[in-house]
Motif scaffolding. Structure first.
Motif, short mmCIF file in Angstrom:
data_model
loop_
_atom_site.label_atom_id
_atom_site.label_comp_id
_atom_site.label_asym_id
_atom_site.label_seq_id
_atom_site.Cartn_x
_atom_site.Cartn_y
_atom_site.Cartn_z
N ALA A 140 19.81 61.74 -30.03
CA ALA A 140 20.60 62.49 -29.28
C ALA A 140 20.63 63.82 -29.97
O ALA A 140 20.74 63.86 -31.20
N GLU A 141 20.14 64.84 -29.01
CA GLU A 141 20.06 66.23 -29.97
C GLU A 141 20.67 67.21 -28.82
O GLU A 141 20.08 67.16 -27.48
N HIS A 142 21.34 68.22 -28.97
CA HIS A 142 21.73 69.36 -28.41
C HIS A 142 20.41 70.28 -27.90
O HIS A 142 20.06 70.77 -28.84
N SER A 143 20.12 70.22 -26.59
CA SER A 143 18.50 71.00 -26.28
C SER A 143 18.96 72.46 -26.39
O SER A 143 17.77 73.37 -26.68
N CYS A 144 20.11 72.72 -26.65
CA CYS A 144 20.08 74.51 -26.77
C CYS A 144 20.06 74.79 -28.13
O CYS A 144 19.66 76.20 -28.10
N LYS A 145 20.13 73.95 -28.99
CA LYS A 145 19.67 74.09 -30.29
C LYS A 145 18.25 73.94 -30.75
O LYS A 145 17.88 74.43 -32.12
N VAL A 146 17.43 73.35 -29.94
CA VAL A 146 15.93 73.02 -30.43
C VAL A 146 15.14 73.86 -29.89
O VAL A 146 14.98 74.09 -28.70
N SER A 147 14.41 74.42 -30.62
CA SER A 147 13.13 75.29 -30.05
C SER A 147 12.10 74.59 -29.68
O SER A 147 11.81 73.54 -30.13
N VAL A 148 11.62 74.83 -28.23
CA VAL A 148 10.67 74.02 -27.81
C VAL A 148 9.33 73.88 -28.90
O VAL A 148 8.77 73.00 -28.90
N GLY A 149 9.12 74.81 -29.81
CA GLY A 149 8.07 74.93 -30.50
C GLY A 149 8.23 73.95 -31.66
O GLY A 149 7.17 73.40 -32.40
N SER A 150 9.46 73.48 -31.98
CA SER A 150 9.77 72.43 -32.81
C SER A 150 9.70 71.03 -32.48
O SER A 150 9.75 70.18 -33.00
N VAL A 151 9.47 70.96 -31.15
CA VAL A 151 9.53 69.54 -30.82
C VAL A 151 8.22 68.76 -31.21
O VAL A 151 8.45 67.61 -31.41
N GLY B 113 25.43 64.81 -20.77
CA GLY B 113 25.50 64.81 -22.22
C GLY B 113 26.31 63.81 -22.72
O GLY B 113 25.80 62.86 -23.68
N GLN B 114 27.39 63.23 -22.04
CA GLN B 114 28.06 61.92 -22.56
C GLN B 114 27.20 60.83 -22.29
O GLN B 114 27.39 59.92 -23.25
N ILE B 115 26.65 60.77 -21.46
CA ILE B 115 25.69 59.34 -21.21
C ILE B 115 24.70 59.35 -21.91
O ILE B 115 24.31 58.31 -22.46
N MET B 116 24.03 60.41 -22.22
CA MET B 116 22.86 60.52 -23.42
C MET B 116 23.56 60.36 -24.85
O MET B 116 22.61 59.32 -25.19
N THR B 117 24.62 60.70 -24.96
CA THR B 117 24.90 60.41 -26.37
C THR B 117 25.29 59.09 -26.50
O THR B 117 25.41 58.27 -27.39
N ALA B 118 26.07 58.52 -25.45
CA ALA B 118 26.60 57.00 -25.49
C ALA B 118 25.30 56.19 -25.59
O ALA B 118 25.46 55.16 -26.25
N THR B 119 24.40 56.29 -24.91
CA THR B 119 23.08 55.52 -24.90
C THR B 119 22.67 55.61 -26.33
O THR B 119 22.16 54.51 -26.74
N ALA B 120 22.47 56.85 -26.87
CA ALA B 120 21.87 56.95 -28.27
C ALA B 120 22.89 56.09 -29.29
O ALA B 120 22.19 55.34 -30.09
N LEU B 121 24.12 56.03 -29.06
CA LEU B 121 24.77 55.24 -29.81
C LEU B 121 24.69 53.63 -29.66
O LEU B 121 24.38 53.01 -30.73
N LEU B 122 24.49 53.16 -28.36
CA LEU B 122 24.38 51.93 -28.23
C LEU B 122 22.88 51.51 -28.73
O LEU B 122 22.54 50.32 -29.07
N ASN B 123 21.99 52.39 -28.62
CA ASN B 123 20.60 52.12 -29.27
C ASN B 123 20.70 51.85 -30.64
O ASN B 123 19.85 51.07 -31.23
N HIS B 124 21.54 52.59 -31.53
CA HIS B 124 21.42 52.40 -32.91
C HIS B 124 22.68 51.45 -33.28
O HIS B 124 22.67 51.04 -34.44
N THR B 125 23.76 51.23 -32.47
CA THR B 125 24.88 50.41 -32.90
C THR B 125 25.25 49.81 -31.77
O THR B 125 26.06 50.06 -30.79
N PRO B 126 24.52 48.66 -31.50
CA PRO B 126 24.75 47.75 -30.39
C PRO B 126 26.10 47.47 -29.76
O PRO B 126 26.53 47.15 -28.84
#
Length: 150
Positions: free
Chosen positions: A54-65, A103-116
């Protein structure tokens, strides 16, 4: 020109490398499920997954992807944990105004992906970067627990 892998599709965009990924997704590609909230990475409305994290896309530059895979709210339901989270969100009636939900759903999904099987502390820590102005945190925590059990 920058080529991105978004939701298992390739997109080539004409964007400066320092443009926030959020604006590329919304304005250049038309994936408007990712929301603009604060623009400084504090609210979490713009959360996407970069290689599953999970990453906040407002802080990620497209060139860094680079070659990292981007997953947005439009495709998260195609993943097992994303589908479980979305189902639990509906059954638990988490959403009120709904603006923060992507954002909540994306964050929660990443949580379950790493901590079932997350504890309350795991949930609180993971979700601390995604704000809900309506205050549905109790239902949110319950939905994550329900999805983890499913």
């Amino acid at each position: 020109m920058i080529t991105l892998q978004i939701n298992n599709q390739s997109y080539t965009v004409d964007a400066p490398g320092d443009m926030p990924l959020l604006w590329v997704l919304r304005d250049l590609i038309g994936l408007t499920g990712t929301k603009y909230g604060c623009g400084v990475g504090r609210c979490g409305a713009c959360t996407v997954h970069l290689d599953g994290k999970a990453e906040h896309s407002c802080k990620v530059s497209v060139g860094s992807v680079g070659k990292r895979a981007i997953t947005t709210i439009e495709a998260i339901g195609n993943t097992p944990n994303g589908a479980r989270i979305q189902k639990a969100w509906i059954e638990t009636k988490v959403a009120q105004c709904g603006y923060c939900q992507a954002g909540q759903i994306m964050t929660a999904t990443a949580l379950l992906n790493h901590t079932p099987k997350p504890s309350d502390a795991d949930i609180d820590a993971a979700m601390s970067g995604t704000l809900c102005r309506c205050g549905t945190y109790v239902r949110l925590r319950q939905a994550i627990k329900n999805a983890a059990k499913a």
